[in-house]
Write a protein that holds these residues in place. Structure first.
Motif, short mmCIF file in Angstrom:
data_model
loop_
_atom_site.label_atom_id
_atom_site.label_comp_id
_atom_site.label_asym_id
_atom_site.label_seq_id
_atom_site.Cartn_x
_atom_site.Cartn_y
_atom_site.Cartn_z
N MET A 188 -0.05 6.32 3.88
CA MET A 188 -1.21 6.07 2.76
C MET A 188 -0.39 6.15 1.44
SD MET A 188 -3.90 5.57 4.13
CE MET A 188 -4.80 5.85 2.75
N SER A 234 -10.54 6.16 -0.18
CA SER A 234 -9.90 6.56 0.92
C SER A 234 -10.38 7.84 1.63
CB SER A 234 -8.39 6.60 1.03
OG SER A 234 -7.91 7.57 0.25
N LYS A 263 -3.30 13.98 9.39
CA LYS A 263 -2.22 13.37 8.40
C LYS A 263 -0.74 13.26 9.09
CE LYS A 263 -4.60 14.98 4.07
NZ LYS A 263 -4.33 15.71 3.00
N ILE A 297 -8.99 10.53 4.71
CA ILE A 297 -8.21 11.17 5.78
C ILE A 297 -8.60 12.36 6.28
CG2 ILE A 297 -5.83 11.17 6.75
CD1 ILE A 297 -4.89 9.79 4.15
N VAL A 301 0.23 2.60 0.68
CA VAL A 301 -0.89 1.97 0.82
C VAL A 301 -1.73 2.34 -0.87
CG1 VAL A 301 -3.43 1.92 1.24
CG2 VAL A 301 -1.80 2.12 2.96
N ASN A 302 -1.54 3.53 -1.34
CA ASN A 302 -1.98 3.95 -2.53
C ASN A 302 -1.25 3.11 -3.64
OD1 ASN A 302 -4.04 5.70 -1.74
ND2 ASN A 302 -2.70 7.55 -1.71
N GLU A 357 0.26 10.21 6.68
CA GLU A 357 0.28 10.80 5.13
C GLU A 357 1.32 9.99 4.11
OE1 GLU A 357 0.29 14.84 2.79
OE2 GLU A 357 1.31 14.96 4.67
N VAL A 394 -10.30 2.87 3.01
CA VAL A 394 -9.82 3.09 4.28
C VAL A 394 -10.13 4.60 4.81
CG1 VAL A 394 -7.44 3.62 5.15
CG2 VAL A 394 -7.57 2.01 3.34
#
Length: 597
Positions: free
Chosen positions: A442, A464, A471, A466, A445-446, A439, A503
């Motif tokens: 990510m 994305s 997470k 998940i 990444v965001n 989590e 993703v």
């Protein structure tokens, strides 16, 4: 030879058990079974001889009763006074009573009555002018419907043995049985046009007593067709009906013979059954002998084998316990050495082995410890080298992105991007904790995608997914971000049309899967083969030789973090895009808290 090999894999206890079974139990079973078989056979022969004697006695007694009844019917058949009384047509009942009382005065009927075997004598005549009395009755339609009369007519003989359950006797409160066995004979000595028969009811209780007095262990049944007429076993009540032959278990039948009744064609049979009670009762005299033999054959060998078994197994258990300690790297000598047999020698050899191992440990331990320290130091150095290579590489690419965007757009609206960039910079600079949750990864990444959108605008799309259960699993920091960055730099930047990055992270029972896909430029087949071969043979030393280390760095860190228990796949098609799939086997996440938050 095979049996010898089999014994080599058996425990000592099993071997002793085999000896006990084949040398004690089986021989004892065979000898005792032969003795039991012989005794049982002799007992059965004796039992059959006794049964046939009983058959002879029962047949003799029944025939005696039948002969007595037949003689009585002969007298009644030839009695002229009786014939005159029952054949005469009377104008008034008074005249019949005069004749009847004269007959009683002559005591003709009374002389015929025998209380021992005969229950009742009744003469039936087809003469409506007479009056029913105790011993003389009219043949009425009701009489013709009686079961005994039907059997007499159906038999077609002058003399018939009939069987009937008399329901009329149920009304009487005496102990006279409702079961009726009778001798029925046609009175044809004096010829006339009238139907005359005599019916002698045999005393049922007398017949039953003769059967019961045999005092047999076996069950005795006298049957006629599907009815049991007499039986020596079971509770009998006077008002009971005849039992059906179905209650006799065919498996229990010992002997089944036809009864040879004189002057009768009735198909009576005598049946003997035995549920081994007779055999067991006969066997009781020999039970003590069998008991003593069994005890002698079992107890003595059992005691001897138990003592030997205890001597062997206890010492083997001691050796096994000390060997279990050896598995835990605990080397102790066995203090008590009992016996000079093979097991005692084995204990001495074990003690000698323990002394040798202790000497070897003292020599080898230091060298092994030093070697492990060097290996650990090398691993830590490799990991730090990997971490140090991420910062300049990532920072360079990010700053270059912002620089190119600023040159092209010639605008100062970079405050938001700089804020996101600062988060990423702090992440790359601080390596205090290299393991973060998916989590958290990510979020980086965001942030990075937001920066790239600032650069590419509508040219870049992003999605994305998940799975909620994924997470909190931990992975190396910036590992996913590295693959997303690679997709932007090498996949999206070099094309003029719109493209996207996605993703996806999910799991099943076997592994956790991370998929990074883009629809950018893609990779040619030759370069893709080269990358796959480098990844397959990639190691720590290879990082120093690579010019572009992004995905190799991330791959190496994940491989080390999850103890090589991952799989890495890269697929690409030129001008179509690239797909990267990383599978981490779930067993790695179950090893400790460092893999799950």
């Amino acid at each position: 030879m095979k049996f010898k090999n089999f014994l080599n894999y058996c425990s000592i206890k099993s071997k002793l058990l085999i000896i006990f079974i084949f040398c004690v139990l089986i021989p004892m079973f065979i000898t005792n079974s032969l003795m039991l078989y012989t005794v049982r056979n002799n007992q059965k022969k004796e039992q059959k001889i006794n049964i046939y004697h009983v058959i002879d006695r029962v047949t003799y007694n029944l025939n005696g009763v039948i002969e007595e009844c037949m003689m009585l019917t002969n007298h009644i058949n030839s009695d002229e006074n009786l014939n005159n009384i029952i054949s005469t047509e009377y104008n008034a009942p008074v005249k019949y009573y005069e004749k009847y009382f004269d007959l009683l005065g002559n005591t003709a009927i009374k002389d015929y009555y025998n209380p021992q075997h005969i229950y009742k004598i009744t003469v039936y005549v087809d003469n409506d002018s007479i009056i029913n009395s105790a011993n003389i009755s009219k043949i009425t339609p009701k009489v013709r419907e009686r079961e005994w009369y039907k059997q007499y007519v159906e038999n077609g003989e002058s003399t018939t043995i009939t069987i009937e359950y008399d329901k009329d006797r149920e009304l009487f409160a005496d102990n006279n049985p409702c079961r009726v066995i009778s001798i029925v004979r046609k009175l044809d000595y004096y010829k006339d046009n009238k139907e005359k028969i005599v019916k002698i009811d045999i005393n049922y209780n007398t017949l039953l007593s003769n059967i019961i007095n045999e005092q047999l262990d076996e069950s005795l049944y006298i049957v006629n067709k599907d009815l049991i007429l007499l039986a020596n076993k079971g509770l009998y009540f006077p008002k009971d009906d005849f039992k059906k032959i179905d209650i006799i278990n065919k498996k229990d039948i010992l002997i089944k013979e036809k009864l040879k009744l004189n002057q009768s064609k009735s198909d009576w049979e005598i049946i003997f059954t035995d549920k081994n009670n007779g055999i067991i009762n006969g066997f009781k005299n020999s039970s003590k002998l069998f008991l003593y033999l069994t005890l002698f054959n079992l107890v003595l060998p059992t005691i001897v084998i138990s003592l030997i078994s205890k001597s062997l197994i206890n010492r083997v258990k001691v050796i096994n316990n000390y060997l279990d300690k050896v598995k835990n790297e605990e080397f102790y000598e066995i203090d008590n050495i009992d016996g000079n047999d093979e097991i005692g020698t084995l204990i001495k050899s074990y003690n000698l082995m323990v002394l040798k191992i202790k000497e070897l440990i003292e020599v080898v331990f230091k060298e092994d410890a030093e070697k492990k320290i060097l290996q650990l130091s090398k691993k830590q150095a490799e990991l730090k080298a990997l971490q140090s290579q991420v910062n300049p590489h990532f920072m360079f690419n990010t700053l270059e992105t912002i620089r190119m965007r600023s040159i092209i757009k010639k605008e100062n609206e970079t405050a938001e991007i700089i804020e996101k960039l600062s988060v990423l910079l702090r992440t790359t600079i601080n390596w205090g904790n290299d393991n973060i949750t998916i989590e958290e990864e990510m979020k980086f990444v965001n942030n990075y995608i937001d920066i790239q959108r600032y650069r590419f605008g509508e040219k870049l799309s992003y999605s994305s997914y998940i799975m909620e259960d994924c997470k909190n699993y931990k992975i190396p920091k910036l590992s996913l971000l590295t693959f997303v960055e690679n997709a932007c730099i090498h996949g999206i930047e070099k094309i003029s049309y719109n493209a996207g990055i996605s993703v996806s992270i999910f799991k099943n029972e076997e592994y956790l899967c991370m998929e990074i896909s883009d629809t950018g430029k893609g990779i040619s087949e030759d370069i893709l083969d080269t990358i796959r071969k480098r990844i397959e043979k990639f190691n720590f030393e290879s990082l120093n030789e690579e010019k572009s280390i992004g995905i190799f760095n991330a791959y190496m860190r994940m491989k080390m973090y999850f103890n090589n228990n991952i799989s890495f796949e890269i697929d690409s098609e030129q001008n179509q895009g690239t797909d990267i799939t990383i599978k981490i086997y779930m067993e790695e996440f179950k090893k400790g808290e460092e893999f799950y938050d």
